[in-house]
Design a protein around this motif. Structure first.
Motif, short mmCIF file in Angstrom:
data_model
loop_
_atom_site.label_atom_id
_atom_site.label_comp_id
_atom_site.label_asym_id
_atom_site.label_seq_id
_atom_site.Cartn_x
_atom_site.Cartn_y
_atom_site.Cartn_z
N GLY A 299 106.82 6.11 -32.38
CA GLY A 299 107.57 5.03 -33.00
C GLY A 299 107.50 3.78 -32.14
N SER A 300 107.32 3.98 -30.84
CA SER A 300 107.16 2.90 -29.87
C SER A 300 106.65 3.54 -28.59
CB SER A 300 108.49 2.19 -29.62
OG SER A 300 109.35 3.02 -28.88
N VAL A 301 106.56 2.76 -27.54
CA VAL A 301 106.12 3.30 -26.26
C VAL A 301 107.08 4.38 -25.76
CG1 VAL A 301 105.72 2.71 -23.83
CG2 VAL A 301 104.90 1.20 -25.62
N ALA A 302 108.35 4.24 -26.07
CA ALA A 302 109.37 5.16 -25.57
C ALA A 302 110.00 6.02 -26.66
CB ALA A 302 110.47 4.37 -24.84
N GLU A 303 109.29 6.24 -27.79
CA GLU A 303 109.88 7.00 -28.88
C GLU A 303 108.83 7.85 -29.58
OE1 GLU A 303 112.98 5.84 -32.19
OE2 GLU A 303 111.00 5.10 -32.74
N LEU A 304 109.21 9.08 -29.94
CA LEU A 304 108.37 9.98 -30.73
C LEU A 304 109.16 10.43 -31.95
CD1 LEU A 304 106.94 12.32 -27.94
CD2 LEU A 304 105.75 10.44 -29.09
N ARG A 305 108.46 10.65 -33.06
CA ARG A 305 109.11 11.14 -34.28
C ARG A 305 108.30 12.29 -34.85
NH1 ARG A 305 111.78 6.23 -37.56
NH2 ARG A 305 112.48 5.06 -35.77
N ALA A 306 109.02 13.29 -35.38
CA ALA A 306 108.39 14.43 -36.04
C ALA A 306 109.02 14.56 -37.41
CB ALA A 306 108.59 15.70 -35.23
N GLY A 307 108.22 14.38 -38.44
CA GLY A 307 108.76 14.46 -39.79
C GLY A 307 109.81 13.39 -40.01
N ARG A 308 110.80 13.69 -40.83
CA ARG A 308 111.84 12.71 -41.15
C ARG A 308 113.14 12.95 -40.39
NH1 ARG A 308 110.98 12.57 -47.64
NH2 ARG A 308 108.90 11.70 -47.56
N VAL A 309 113.27 14.11 -39.75
CA VAL A 309 114.58 14.44 -39.19
C VAL A 309 114.64 14.52 -37.66
CG1 VAL A 309 115.40 15.63 -41.24
CG2 VAL A 309 114.19 16.90 -39.49
N THR A 310 113.53 14.60 -36.97
CA THR A 310 113.54 14.75 -35.52
C THR A 310 113.02 13.49 -34.85
OG1 THR A 310 113.22 17.12 -35.74
CG2 THR A 310 112.79 16.17 -33.58
N ARG A 311 113.77 13.03 -33.86
CA ARG A 311 113.41 11.80 -33.16
C ARG A 311 113.78 11.96 -31.68
NH1 ARG A 311 116.50 6.15 -34.54
NH2 ARG A 311 115.68 4.97 -32.80
N ALA A 312 112.92 11.52 -30.79
CA ALA A 312 113.20 11.56 -29.35
C ALA A 312 112.80 10.23 -28.74
CB ALA A 312 112.42 12.69 -28.69
N ARG A 313 113.64 9.73 -27.82
CA ARG A 313 113.31 8.48 -27.15
C ARG A 313 113.90 8.47 -25.75
NH1 ARG A 313 117.53 7.06 -30.63
NH2 ARG A 313 119.16 5.74 -29.72
N MET A 314 113.39 7.60 -24.91
CA MET A 314 113.87 7.47 -23.54
C MET A 314 114.35 6.06 -23.30
SD MET A 314 111.20 9.65 -21.17
CE MET A 314 109.95 8.40 -21.21
N CYS A 315 115.33 5.93 -22.40
CA CYS A 315 115.75 4.62 -21.93
C CYS A 315 116.19 4.77 -20.47
CB CYS A 315 116.84 4.01 -22.80
SG CYS A 315 118.45 4.82 -22.70
N GLN A 316 116.19 3.67 -19.76
CA GLN A 316 116.51 3.70 -18.34
C GLN A 316 117.86 3.05 -18.09
OE1 GLN A 316 113.01 1.53 -17.41
NE2 GLN A 316 111.91 3.33 -16.71
N GLY A 317 118.69 3.73 -17.28
CA GLY A 317 119.96 3.17 -16.85
C GLY A 317 119.80 2.53 -15.48
N ALA A 318 120.90 2.40 -14.78
CA ALA A 318 120.87 1.75 -13.46
C ALA A 318 120.21 2.62 -12.40
CB ALA A 318 122.29 1.40 -13.03
N VAL B 252 107.19 15.23 -24.45
CA VAL B 252 106.33 15.85 -25.45
C VAL B 252 107.24 16.37 -26.55
CG1 VAL B 252 104.76 17.76 -25.90
CG2 VAL B 252 104.60 16.52 -23.76
N LEU B 253 106.84 16.20 -27.79
CA LEU B 253 107.57 16.72 -28.94
C LEU B 253 106.63 17.65 -29.69
CD1 LEU B 253 110.19 16.58 -30.64
CD2 LEU B 253 109.20 14.64 -31.83
N ALA B 254 106.96 18.93 -29.77
CA ALA B 254 106.11 19.92 -30.43
C ALA B 254 106.52 20.05 -31.89
CB ALA B 254 106.23 21.26 -29.72
N ALA B 255 105.63 19.69 -32.77
CA ALA B 255 105.88 19.76 -34.21
C ALA B 255 104.53 19.68 -34.91
CB ALA B 255 106.78 18.61 -34.65
N PRO B 256 104.46 20.10 -36.19
CA PRO B 256 103.18 20.01 -36.90
C PRO B 256 102.62 18.59 -36.92
CG PRO B 256 104.72 21.34 -38.14
CD PRO B 256 105.50 20.73 -37.00
N ARG B 257 103.47 17.60 -37.07
CA ARG B 257 103.02 16.20 -37.08
C ARG B 257 103.97 15.37 -36.23
NH1 ARG B 257 100.88 14.77 -43.11
NH2 ARG B 257 99.55 16.59 -43.29
N VAL B 258 103.42 14.67 -35.27
CA VAL B 258 104.20 13.81 -34.39
C VAL B 258 103.56 12.44 -34.38
CG1 VAL B 258 104.98 13.44 -32.02
CG2 VAL B 258 104.88 15.75 -32.94
#
Length: 101
Positions: free
Chosen positions: A38-57, A29-35
Motif C-alpha cells: 500500500g506504501s513503503v511502510a504498508e502491506l495489504r492482503a485481500g480486503r481485511v488484513t493490513r499491516a504497517r509500521m511507523c516510528q516513535g521517538a 512479511v505478510l503471508a497470504a495468497p495475495r499481498v
C-alpha cells in the motif's frame, strides 16, 4: 507443519548477496495468497488484513488489522530516532490506543 497441522511455506533466495546496509533495517512479511504494497511502510492482503509500521521517538510500531481486530506491537531500540523516515501520525496513535493487544 505447525502444531495446528498447517503447512509452513518458505522460500529460498538465489540472488546475489549485497553488502550490509549503512543504516539499520527493519522489515515485515505478510503471508497470504495475495499481498500488495500500500506504501513503503504498508502491506495489504485481500480486503481485511493490513499491516504497517511507523516510528516513535525511540522505537518502531507494527500495526496490524484483520477485520475489526487491531494489534499494535512495539520494538524499543534503546536510543532516540533523530529523523524518522516514517513517523507515527495521529491516525497511527489513535490506532494504537484502540488496539486489542
Amino acid at each position: 507443519m505447525t502444531a495446528s497441522g498447517r503447512e509452513v511455506l518458505s522460500y529460498e533466495w538465489r540472488g546475489q548477496a549485497s553488502p550490509a546496509p549503512a543504516m539499520p533495517f527493519a522489515g515485515m512479511v505478510l503471508a497470504a495468497p495475495r499481498v500488495r504494497a500500500g506504501s513503503v511502510a504498508e502491506l495489504r492482503a485481500g480486503r481485511v488484513t493490513r499491516a504497517r509500521m511507523c516510528q516513535g521517538a525511540e522505537g518502531i510500531n507494527l500495526l496490524t488489522q484483520s477485520g475489526r481486530y487491531r494489534s499494535a506491537l512495539y520494538l524499543g531500540l534503546g536510543y532516540g530516532i533523530q529523523s524518522p523516515s516514517r513517523p507515527c501520525t495521529r491516525e497511527d496513535e489513535r490506532f494504537i490506543e484502540r488496539a486489542q493487544d
